[in-house]
Design a protein around this motif. Structure first.
Motif, mmCIF file in Angstrom:
data_model
loop_
_atom_site.group_PDB
_atom_site.id
_atom_site.type_symbol
_atom_site.label_atom_id
_atom_site.label_comp_id
_atom_site.label_asym_id
_atom_site.label_seq_id
_atom_site.Cartn_x
_atom_site.Cartn_y
_atom_site.Cartn_z
ATOM 1 N N ALA A 225 0.824 -1.205 0.000
ATOM 2 C CA ALA A 225 0.000 0.000 0.000
ATOM 3 C C ALA A 225 0.858 1.254 0.000
ATOM 4 O O ALA A 225 1.937 1.300 0.608
ATOM 5 N N HIS A 226 0.388 2.289 -0.706
ATOM 6 C CA HIS A 226 0.948 3.640 -0.619
ATOM 7 C C HIS A 226 -0.227 4.545 -0.259
ATOM 8 O O HIS A 226 -1.080 4.818 -1.093
ATOM 9 N N SER A 227 -0.251 5.002 0.981
ATOM 10 C CA SER A 227 -1.480 5.545 1.551
ATOM 11 C C SER A 227 -1.513 7.069 1.588
ATOM 12 O O SER A 227 -0.479 7.734 1.745
ATOM 13 N N GLU A 228 -2.737 7.590 1.473
ATOM 14 C CA GLU A 228 -3.021 8.996 1.722
ATOM 15 C C GLU A 228 -3.550 9.105 3.147
ATOM 16 O O GLU A 228 -4.460 8.364 3.542
ATOM 17 N N ILE A 229 -2.973 10.030 3.919
ATOM 18 C CA ILE A 229 -3.279 10.104 5.348
ATOM 19 C C ILE A 229 -3.495 11.551 5.765
ATOM 20 O O ILE A 229 -2.724 12.434 5.394
ATOM 21 N N PHE A 230 -4.548 11.795 6.557
ATOM 22 C CA PHE A 230 -4.756 13.079 7.215
ATOM 23 C C PHE A 230 -4.318 12.952 8.670
ATOM 24 O O PHE A 230 -4.650 11.966 9.349
ATOM 25 N N TYR A 231 -3.582 13.954 9.143
ATOM 26 C CA TYR A 231 -3.249 14.084 10.558
ATOM 27 C C TYR A 231 -3.997 15.320 11.051
ATOM 28 O O TYR A 231 -3.644 16.458 10.721
ATOM 29 N N ASP A 232 -5.061 15.083 11.799
ATOM 30 C CA ASP A 232 -5.965 16.162 12.208
ATOM 31 C C ASP A 232 -5.903 16.324 13.728
ATOM 32 O O ASP A 232 -6.577 15.612 14.482
ATOM 33 N N GLY A 233 -5.053 17.241 14.171
ATOM 34 C CA GLY A 233 -4.918 17.485 15.600
ATOM 35 C C GLY A 233 -4.421 16.259 16.351
ATOM 36 O O GLY A 233 -4.865 16.006 17.484
ATOM 37 N N VAL A 234 -3.504 15.524 15.767
ATOM 38 C CA VAL A 234 -2.987 14.306 16.390
ATOM 39 C C VAL A 234 -2.049 14.687 17.533
ATOM 40 O O VAL A 234 -1.046 15.385 17.325
ATOM 41 N N ARG A 235 -2.361 14.220 18.725
ATOM 42 C CA ARG A 235 -1.555 14.541 19.893
ATOM 43 C C ARG A 235 -0.624 13.366 20.230
ATOM 44 O O ARG A 235 -1.077 12.227 20.358
ATOM 45 N N VAL A 236 0.651 13.705 20.348
ATOM 46 C CA VAL A 236 1.626 12.690 20.758
ATOM 47 C C VAL A 236 2.427 13.264 21.918
ATOM 48 O O VAL A 236 2.684 14.481 21.979
ATOM 49 N N PRO A 237 2.817 12.432 22.871
ATOM 50 C CA PRO A 237 3.611 12.932 23.994
ATOM 51 C C PRO A 237 4.986 13.400 23.529
ATOM 52 O O PRO A 237 5.484 12.967 22.483
ATOM 53 N N GLU A 238 5.593 14.309 24.274
ATOM 54 C CA GLU A 238 6.865 14.883 23.854
ATOM 55 C C GLU A 238 7.956 13.828 23.727
ATOM 56 O O GLU A 238 8.903 13.997 22.956
#
Length: 414
Positions: A225-238
Motif C-alpha cells: 500500500a501507498h497511503s493517503e493520510i490526514f493528521y488532524d490534531g494528532v496529539r503525541v507525547p513529547e
C-alpha cells in the motif's frame, strides 16, 4: 567480478543466494501460477503466510535481518558489507520481505537505531526488527506540499504543554494502511528554514486524528500500500519526538543516503534475475532457424547489460565507502541512484522484449519487475532532483579556466 567485499559479506551473500534460489523462488513460482485461479485478496493473504514461514527459515539459515543490530535479532553487519547481501535479496520480492530488508521497514529500523531513545527502541525498534509490526515513513505530501522538493513541507507540529499536536496531509506513505506506527515529518519552527526547522515524530497508527483516507492506486509493488493520510490534531507525547527538535532533515538524510544505495542493490538483484530468465528463454526458444541465444543483436544486449550492472555495483560500493568513512557522499549517492534506476529499467525492458509474449505475461516475474523498476525512477527522489544536485556540485566546484574558451572568442572576432 571481485569488488573487494569482505569475507563475511561474501559468505552471507552466498547463503542468501542459496536461500533465495532453493527456498524462496519455488514459493514465488507457486504464487505466480495462481493468478488466474484466486482473487488478489486471497493471494495477498497467502503471500503473508508464506513470508512468515520464509522468515523462520531465514533465521534458521542465519540470513535474516543482515542490517539489524545483533541485540535486536539481526546479523549486525557493517553497511558496506550489506551491499552484496541486498543484491541477492533483490532477486525476489518475497525474499526482500522475508529477510526484513524491504522499504520502508529497512530504513525505519536504521532511523530508530540511530536516533531513537532506549524507550523508543524497546517500544518500536525491537518489534519492528522481529517483524512483529509494520511501519511507515510519512513525508511526501500532495500538491503543493513536500515531494521531490522537501522544503515545501506543510505539515506542522505545535507544542502544547507536554504534547505535540500534528496537523497535515500526507500521501505515498508506503505501507501506511498496514502500519502499526508511522514516522511523521513535520515543521516545528515556522520561522526557520525547513532544513533547520523540521522534526520527526513516532505516531501510533491508531492515535486519535490519524485518518487513512485511501490507498493510492499505483503501478508496481503488488500488495504494497501507498497511503493517503490526514493528521488532524494528532496529539503525541513529547517523548515521541525522534531525535533532536528541528533536526528532522538531518536525521532523514542519514536514512535516505544509505537507503538509496540499498535500494540500488536490491534492484540490481532484480535485473540480474531478469537476465537469468531472459538467458534461459534465449537458450530454449528457436526463431528463424536458430536459437535466440545465437542471435548477435541479443548477445550484444546481454553484454551491455552485464557491463552496466558491473558499473552500478562499483558505484554503489564507492559511495558506501564514503559513507562508512563518515562523509555524506551526496553527489556520489545521487549519481549512483540516477544511473542505477535508468540502467535497471533499460535492462529489464530488454529482458521483457527478448521474452516477447512471455515477457509481458505474468507467468514470469519480468512484467512485475518492470512495473516496480519504473517506480524507482521517482521514489527516493526523482531523476531530475538528483541530476540537479549533481549539476550544482559540478558547477559550483568547477575551476573556470579562461584559456579554455579564449580561442573560441578569437575565432568569433575574425
Amino acid at each position: 567480478m571481485g569488488y573487494q567485499d569482505s569475507e563475511r559479506a561474501r559468505e552471507v551473500a552466498e547463503r542468501t543466494r542459496e536461500f533465495v534460489d532453493d527456498v524462496v523462488l519455488p514459493k514465488e513460482r507457486e504464487l505466480l501460477g495462481q493468478r488466474d485461479e484466486r482473487d488478489a485478496a486471497d493471494r495477498q493473504e497467502e503471500a503473508r503466510d508464506i513470508i512468515d514461514d520464509l522468515r523462520e527459515e531465514a533465521r534458521d539459515r542465519e540470513v535474516y535481518g543482515p542490517q539489524i543490530p545483533e541485540e535486536y535479532g539481526g546479523l549486525g553487519m557493517a553497511f558496506d558489507d550489506l551491499l552484496p547481501v541486498f543484491e541477492e535479496a533483490g532477486r525476489s520480492i518475497l525474499a526482500m520481505r522475508a529477510l526484513q530488508v524491504a522499504a520502508p521497514d529497512e530504513g525505519n529500523i536504521h532511523v530508530l537505531d540511530a536516533a531513537g531513545t532506549e524507550a523508543q527502541k524497546e517500544e518500536y525498534l525491537r518489534p519492528l526488527a522481529n517483524a512483529e509490526v509494520n511501519s511507515g515513513f510519512s513525508m511526501t505530501e500532495p500538491m503543493d506540499g513536500s515531494g521531490s522538493d522537501p522544503k515545501q513541507i506543510r505539515t506542522t507540529a505545535e507544542k502544547d504543554g507536554d504534547e505535540w499536536v500534528i496537523d497535515g496531509h500526507k500521501w505515498w506513505t508506503t505501507q501506511g494502511s498496514d502500519a502499526d506506527f508511522l514516522i511523521v515529518v513535520a515543521r516545528t519552527d515556522q520561522e526557520a528554514h525547513p532544513y533547520t526547522g523540521t522534526s520527526l515524530f513516532v505516531v501510533d497508527a491508531d492515535a486519535d486524528g490519524v485518518e487513512i483516507v485511501r490507498d493510492v492506486p499505483h503501478m508496481g509493488e503488488a500488495g504494497l500500500a501507498h497511503s493517503e493520510i490526514f493528521y488532524d490534531g494528532v496529539r503525541v507525547p513529547e517523548e515521541n519526538l525522534l531525535g533532536t527538535e528541528n533536526a528532522g532533515f538531518a536525521i532523514a538524510q542519514q536514512r535516505l543516503g544509505p537507503a538509496r544505495l540499498t535500494h540500488c542493490m536490491r534492484f540490481v538483484g532484480m535485473a540480474d534475475r531478469s537476465l537469468d530468465v531472459a538467458k534461459a528463454y534465449m537458450d530454449e526458444r528457436n526463431a528463424f532457424g536458430d536459437p535466440l541465444i545465437e542471435k548477435q543483436a541479443l548477445r550484444f544486449d546481454i553484454a551491455d547489460a552485464e557491463t552496466r550492472l558491473h558499473a552500478i555495483r562499483s558505484m554503489v560500493r564507492h559511495a558506501a565507502r564514503q559513507i562508512a568513512a563518515g562523509e555524506q557522499a551526496r553527489t556520489e549517492v545521487a549519481m549512483t541512484k540516477v544511473f542505477a534506476a535508468e540502467t535497471v529499467q533499460e535492462v529489464i525492458d530488454d529482458c521483457v522484449q527478448i521474452c516477447g509474449g512471455n515477457g509481458i505475461g505474468k507467468d514470469l516475474p519480468l512484467a512485475d519487475f518492470y512495473e516496480n523498476v519504473r517506480c524507482f525512477r521517482i521514489i527516493d527522489g526523482a531523476d531530475e532532483v538528483h541530476k540537479r544536485s549533481i549539476a550544482r556540485s559540478a558547477l559550483d566546484d568547477a575551476e573556470i579556466v579562461p584559456e579554455e574558451i579564449e580561442h573560441v572568442t578569437r575565432f568569433g572576432e575574425r
